[in-house]
Design a protein around this motif. Structure first.
Motif, PDB file in Angstrom:
ATOM      1  N   MET A   1       0.849  -1.194   0.000  1.00  9.43           N
ATOM      2  CA  MET A   1       0.000   0.000   0.000  1.00  9.43           C
ATOM      3  C   MET A   1       0.884   1.242   0.000  1.00  9.43           C
ATOM      4  O   MET A   1       1.917   1.280   0.660  1.00  9.43           O
ATOM      5  CB  MET A   1      -0.913  -0.009   1.233  1.00  9.43           C
ATOM      6  N   ARG A   2       0.451   2.258  -0.751  1.00 12.67           N
ATOM      7  CA  ARG A   2       1.201   3.506  -0.775  1.00 12.67           C
ATOM      8  C   ARG A   2       0.555   4.509   0.174  1.00 12.67           C
ATOM      9  O   ARG A   2      -0.651   4.704   0.170  1.00 12.67           O
ATOM     10  CB  ARG A   2       1.231   4.093  -2.187  1.00 12.67           C
ATOM     11  N   TYR A   3       1.415   5.137   0.997  1.00 12.95           N
ATOM     12  CA  TYR A   3       0.956   6.165   1.920  1.00 12.95           C
ATOM     13  C   TYR A   3       1.521   7.514   1.487  1.00 12.95           C
ATOM     14  O   TYR A   3       2.667   7.601   1.019  1.00 12.95           O
ATOM     15  CB  TYR A   3       1.415   5.869   3.353  1.00 12.95           C
ATOM     16  N   ASP A   4       0.727   8.569   1.670  1.00 19.00           N
ATOM     17  CA  ASP A   4       1.206   9.919   1.399  1.00 19.00           C
ATOM     18  C   ASP A   4       2.272  10.301   2.426  1.00 19.00           C
ATOM     19  O   ASP A   4       2.262   9.822   3.567  1.00 19.00           O
ATOM     20  CB  ASP A   4       0.051  10.926   1.470  1.00 19.00           C
ATOM     21  N   VAL A   5       3.185  11.160   2.013  1.00 19.63           N
ATOM     22  CA  VAL A   5       4.207  11.658   2.937  1.00 19.63           C
ATOM     23  C   VAL A   5       4.056  13.170   3.065  1.00 19.63           C
ATOM     24  O   VAL A   5       3.604  13.851   2.134  1.00 19.63           O
ATOM     25  CB  VAL A   5       5.633  11.301   2.466  1.00 19.63           C
ATOM     26  N   LYS A   6       4.431  13.678   4.220  1.00 16.94           N
ATOM     27  CA  LYS A   6       4.362  15.104   4.510  1.00 16.94           C
ATOM     28  C   LYS A   6       5.766  15.643   4.746  1.00 16.94           C
ATOM     29  O   LYS A   6       6.666  14.926   5.180  1.00 16.94           O
ATOM     30  CB  LYS A   6       3.486  15.361   5.747  1.00 16.94           C
ATOM     31  N   LYS A   7       5.913  16.924   4.452  1.00 17.76           N
ATOM     32  CA  LYS A   7       7.206  17.580   4.647  1.00 17.76           C
ATOM     33  C   LYS A   7       7.190  18.349   5.965  1.00 17.76           C
ATOM     34  O   LYS A   7       6.243  19.087   6.252  1.00 17.76           O
ATOM     35  CB  LYS A   7       7.487  18.523   3.480  1.00 17.76           C
ATOM     36  N   PHE A   8       8.251  18.173   6.764  1.00 19.00           N
ATOM     37  CA  PHE A   8       8.321  18.810   8.083  1.00 19.00           C
ATOM     38  C   PHE A   8       9.626  19.584   8.229  1.00 19.00           C
ATOM     39  O   PHE A   8      10.653  19.241   7.625  1.00 19.00           O
ATOM     40  CB  PHE A   8       8.228  17.761   9.194  1.00 19.00           C
ATOM     41  N   LEU A   9       9.531  20.612   9.058  1.00 18.08           N
ATOM     42  CA  LEU A   9      10.701  21.390   9.449  1.00 18.08           C
ATOM     43  C   LEU A   9      11.013  21.064  10.909  1.00 18.08           C
ATOM     44  O   LEU A   9      10.126  21.093  11.762  1.00 18.08           O
ATOM     45  CB  LEU A   9      10.429  22.888   9.295  1.00 18.08           C
ATOM     46  N   PHE A  10      12.268  20.765  11.184  1.00 20.86           N
ATOM     47  CA  PHE A  10      12.711  20.441  12.537  1.00 20.86           C
ATOM     48  C   PHE A  10      13.662  21.526  13.007  1.00 20.86           C
ATOM     49  O   PHE A  10      14.657  21.830  12.327  1.00 20.86           O
ATOM     50  CB  PHE A  10      13.427  19.089  12.571  1.00 20.86           C
ATOM     51  N   VAL A  11      13.347  22.116  14.164  1.00 18.72           N
ATOM     52  CA  VAL A  11      14.190  23.149  14.763  1.00 18.72           C
ATOM     53  C   VAL A  11      14.509  22.717  16.187  1.00 18.72           C
ATOM     54  O   VAL A  11      13.596  22.405  16.966  1.00 18.72           O
ATOM     55  CB  VAL A  11      13.493  24.530  14.773  1.00 18.72           C
ATOM     56  N   VAL A 276      10.619  16.634  -5.750  1.00 10.72           N
ATOM     57  CA  VAL A 276      10.033  15.326  -6.038  1.00 10.72           C
ATOM     58  C   VAL A 276       9.692  14.663  -4.702  1.00 10.72           C
ATOM     59  O   VAL A 276      10.579  14.332  -3.920  1.00 10.72           O
ATOM     60  CB  VAL A 276      11.004  14.431  -6.838  1.00 10.72           C
ATOM     61  N   VAL A 277       8.414  14.510  -4.439  1.00  9.20           N
ATOM     62  CA  VAL A 277       7.974  13.906  -3.181  1.00  9.20           C
ATOM     63  C   VAL A 277       8.277  12.408  -3.228  1.00  9.20           C
ATOM     64  O   VAL A 277       7.920  11.724  -4.193  1.00  9.20           O
ATOM     65  CB  VAL A 277       6.468  14.136  -2.957  1.00  9.20           C
ATOM     66  N   PRO A 278       8.958  11.871  -2.227  1.00  5.45           N
ATOM     67  CA  PRO A 278       9.284  10.441  -2.249  1.00  5.45           C
ATOM     68  C   PRO A 278       8.055   9.559  -2.112  1.00  5.45           C
ATOM     69  O   PRO A 278       7.033   9.977  -1.557  1.00  5.45           O
ATOM     70  CB  PRO A 278      10.225  10.272  -1.049  1.00  5.45           C
ATOM     71  N   THR A 279       8.156   8.362  -2.630  1.00  5.65           N
ATOM     72  CA  THR A 279       7.058   7.393  -2.590  1.00  5.65           C
ATOM     73  C   THR A 279       7.289   6.424  -1.445  1.00  5.65           C
ATOM     74  O   THR A 279       8.345   5.779  -1.363  1.00  5.65           O
ATOM     75  CB  THR A 279       6.976   6.611  -3.910  1.00  5.65           C
ATOM     76  N   TYR A 280       6.295   6.318  -0.569  1.00  6.84           N
ATOM     77  CA  TYR A 280       6.406   5.416   0.574  1.00  6.84           C
ATOM     78  C   TYR A 280       5.467   4.225   0.360  1.00  6.84           C
ATOM     79  O   TYR A 280       4.254   4.385   0.264  1.00  6.84           O
ATOM     80  CB  TYR A 280       6.039   6.131   1.875  1.00  6.84           C
ATOM     81  N   LEU A 281       6.046   3.035   0.247  1.00  9.63           N
ATOM     82  CA  LEU A 281       5.274   1.803   0.115  1.00  9.63           C
ATOM     83  C   LEU A 281       5.461   0.964   1.366  1.00  9.63           C
ATOM     84  O   LEU A 281       6.583   0.824   1.871  1.00  9.63           O
ATOM     85  CB  LEU A 281       5.727   1.002  -1.107  1.00  9.63           C
ATOM     86  N   GLU A 282       4.385   0.422   1.852  1.00  9.08           N
ATOM     87  CA  GLU A 282       4.455  -0.442   3.032  1.00  9.08           C
ATOM     88  C   GLU A 282       3.562  -1.652   2.786  1.00  9.08           C
ATOM     89  O   GLU A 282       2.337  -1.539   2.765  1.00  9.08           O
ATOM     90  CB  GLU A 282       4.007   0.313   4.281  1.00  9.08           C
ATOM     91  N   ASN A 283       4.183  -2.791   2.567  1.00  8.98           N
ATOM     92  CA  ASN A 283       3.443  -4.015   2.267  1.00  8.98           C
ATOM     93  C   ASN A 283       3.947  -5.157   3.131  1.00  8.98           C
ATOM     94  O   ASN A 283       5.094  -5.164   3.594  1.00  8.98           O
ATOM     95  CB  ASN A 283       3.617  -4.388   0.786  1.00  8.98           C
ATOM     96  N   THR A 284       3.089  -6.129   3.308  1.00  4.17           N
ATOM     97  CA  THR A 284       3.457  -7.351   4.022  1.00  4.17           C
ATOM     98  C   THR A 284       2.953  -8.546   3.219  1.00  4.17           C
ATOM     99  O   THR A 284       2.101  -8.419   2.336  1.00  4.17           O
ATOM    100  CB  THR A 284       2.843  -7.380   5.436  1.00  4.17           C
TER     101      THR A 284
END
Length: 641
Positions: A1-11, A276-284
């Motif tokens: 399954m593909r999940y959306d990814v979000k962009k975060f700023l860490f300070v 380019v937003v990376p693609t996250y796949l998580e399968n079992t």
């Protein structure tokens, strides 16, 4: 399954930087972004050296491993191993060259080069060595000062003693820097040196597992150092660090738990237009096996649905149709079960590869039962085994259809076999339409012909279903696919009537050929019009070009004929092999069968893998896959698999 990814700023505060990155590596949920123009080097020299050492030890005999966790000595061991291998390679090359030199000068025997130089100096003479094409000494008169020595390796060898250096026509001068005895002595020394170094290298084989752990340790340290290099400092005193990263949407809660006890602030930020937003796949399970297949060709984009399970299911189907034999499937399954028994502790990609082999074995075995095909053995239509065969059921349905309609196909068979006119059941029809071949074996021509036609149609039907599934998956992205799906279904219904043939919808579901063809024709015209109108709505007048897609669809569906062709070629090869084995003595017949089946299964596997993946990656991807994605690659701790 593909999940959306979000962009975060860490300070965060600088003193928390090391702790933050270490815990992020443990969690493995953040793909840190390098915002600097300078790229970080791929791997450190220590990692490269350890990798080379592991590759060298992999080729050595397996020995009992020595357990240690002193990673500080790992790089020193790796350098020694690489150094020994480098020295060995040089010796191997010198051994090869020395052996060639021995062969070159052996014909001149053992002599002292110093004594020869002494004679040349005090006798005011020059000693030269020559070679010529074998037979030269017999066909040419030798000069007075030339002495024939011997012939070897297709050449004649000579020695000449002159007052000055002389060149002779059709004779090649040889430069000898070391006589045979000296070269032989060096060759023996090289062999001894090689033996010593090989033994020393084998002594390091006990560190194979340790170096694997050290390699992973160094790799983790390098990735940690690499991620730390991505930080920026917004203020001059560098008390605060800033870094950006991608996090899967369903892991955001884990992210907040990660930074909860640290002085690190997290905020979701917008994605830049050029990123380019990376693609996250998580399968079992099986889907994870399919993900491995997907990665062979391309990475899905963030707008693609995960095709992993779809690719696996259809790949197994295509593979089984190309192999086309349940016996071969049983062989693959037994191999998979044996590997599971001998190597029960397999993990990661090795276990998934074994799972794939098991799935393919089951698929081929199931297809063999459905089509009653086992090692190319002919099974009569009245055999009880045929009762579980879907193919037999389809053939009987087809025979009953022609018997009921008394059409041209029925009349053609009755003309060839007049007794068929009295057949009351499909089984009788199929049994009566038979003959005896040159080997005295009974062949059922009607059954074979009907089965062959059905297999061809099944290949096309599978293509139709496969393409429709592809179009349906992303229909919201291209509404013109609605029209093309209608057209494909309509063409499938109309084509048999146009060709004057009976199809599965006719003899299985009872659809009238004329009525089905009429409805199919309406669907063809309606689907084409719908697809073009939707395209015009979205793309204005350029939408008229949508009509050309029908050529692409037609070509893609015909491409599935390879399933039938490859399966047929395998069965013909098996039949030829069986006929050949039957015509020779028993012992040679067994050898022919064994060799033939091995060759056939190897060719089948090659064809099944290549074409099974090709139909997914080209024909199917064409309608539902954008690709060109970048795989989500978080900072995480690797482990020895």
């Amino acid at each position: 399954m593909r999940y959306d990814v979000k962009k975060f700023l860490f300070v965060g505060v600088e003193k928390e930087r090391d702790s933050f990155f270490k815990q992020a590596q443990e969690a493995g949920i953040i793909n840190f972004i390098n915002t600097k123009p300078v790229r970080v080097k791929e791997t450190s020299e220590e990692v490269k050296t350890l990798g080379k050492a592991i590759t060298i030890l992999r080729g050595l005999p397996v020995v009992e491993q020595e357990e240690t966790s002193e990673y500080s000595i790992a790089n020193g061991l790796a350098e020694k191993i690489v150094g020994l291998k480098t020295s060995l390679d040089k010796l191997y090359e010198e051994e090869r060259i020395t052996k060639l030199e021995m062969s070159r000068v052996e014909v001149f025997g053992d002599f002292s080069l110093e004594e020869m130089r002494y004679i040349e100096k005090n006798g005011n003479r020059v000693v030269q060595f020559y070679c010529a094409k074998q037979g030269f000494a017999d066909t040419h008169e030798l000069p007075e000062n030339v002495i024939y020595i011997a012939s070897d390796h297709g050449l004649d060898y000579f020695v000449a003693i002159n007052r000055e250096r002389t060149q002779y026509p059709k004779m090649i001068e040889m430069e000898i820097t070391r006589p045979w005895g000296e070269v032989k002595k060096r060759y023996i020394e090289i062999e001894k040196e090689i033996h010593v170094l090989e033994q020393r290298l084998k002594g390091y084989a006990k560190y194979n597992r340790f170096l694997h752990h050290a390699f992973v340790h160094e790799l983790n340290e390098f990735h940690l150092k690499e991620a730390k290099a991505f930080v920026d400092y917004p203020i001059e005193n560098e008390e605060l660090f800033v870094v950006q990263g991608w996090v899967p949407k369903h892991k955001i809660e884990d992210l907040h738990q990660l930074v909860k006890k640290m002085n690190v602030y997290v905020e979701e930020i917008d994605v830049d237009s050029h990123e380019v937003v990376p693609t996250y796949l998580e399968n079992t399970g099986a889907a994870r096996v399919g993900e491995d297949l997907v990665s062979i060709y391309d990475t899905p984009s963030t707008t693609d649905k995960d095709p992993s399970l779809w690719v696996l299911i259809f790949f197994a189907l295509f593979f089984s149709m190309i192999i086309g034999d349940g016996g071969y499937g049983l062989v693959l399954l037994l191999i998979a079960l044996y590997i599971r028994y001998k190597h029960s502790g397999l993990k990661s990609y090795k276990k998934r590869a074994l799972d794939l082999l098991t799935i393919l074995g089951f698929a081929c075995l199931a297809w063999g039962f459905l089509t009653t095909s086992f090692f190319g053995i002919t099974i009569a239509p009245d055999n009880p085994i045929r009762k579980v065969s879907v193919m037999t059921w389809l053939v009987e349905k087809k025979a009953a259809y022609h018997m009921q309609r008394k059409d041209a196909v029925y009349k053609e068979w009755v003309k060839k076999y007049p007794d068929l006119a009295s057949a009351k059941t499909p089984q009788q029809f199929l049994m009566e339409a038979s003959s005896v071949n040159a080997h005295g074996e009974k062949t059922y021509e009607a059954y074979s012909k009907f089965a062959d036609n059905i297999m061809m149609e099944l290949a096309l039907l599978v293509g139709v279903i496969h393409i429709i599934c592809s179009m349906s998956r992303h229909i919201s992205r291209n509404w013109s696919h609605l029209g093309w799906i209608l057209l494909i279904i309509g063409a499938y219904l109309y084509a048999p009537y146009f060709l004057g043939a009976a199809s599965i919808p006719n003899f299985v579901f009872g659809l009238d050929p004329k009525e089905a063809a009429d409805n199919g024709l309406y669907m063809i015209y309606g689907g084409l019009a719908l697809a073009v109108m939707i395209a015009i709505y979205h793309h204005k007048w350029l939408g008229l070009l949508e009509a050309s897609v029908v050529i692409q669809i037609f070509g893609d569906i015909l491409s599935y004929m390879r399933l039938y062709a490859l399966g047929l070629s395998g069965s013909l090869l098996t039949a030829t092999m069986i006929d050949l084995a039957a015509s020779v003595p028993f012992f040679f017949g067994v050898l022919i069968l064994l060799f033939g089946h091995v060759v056939n299964i190897v060719l089948g596997i090659m064809g099944g893998v290549i074409h099974g993946l090709r139909l997914n990656f080209l024909e199917w991807y064409h309608y539902s896959f954008e690709g060109g994605g970048r795989m989500f690659n978080p900072l995480r701790k690797e482990d020895v698999e």
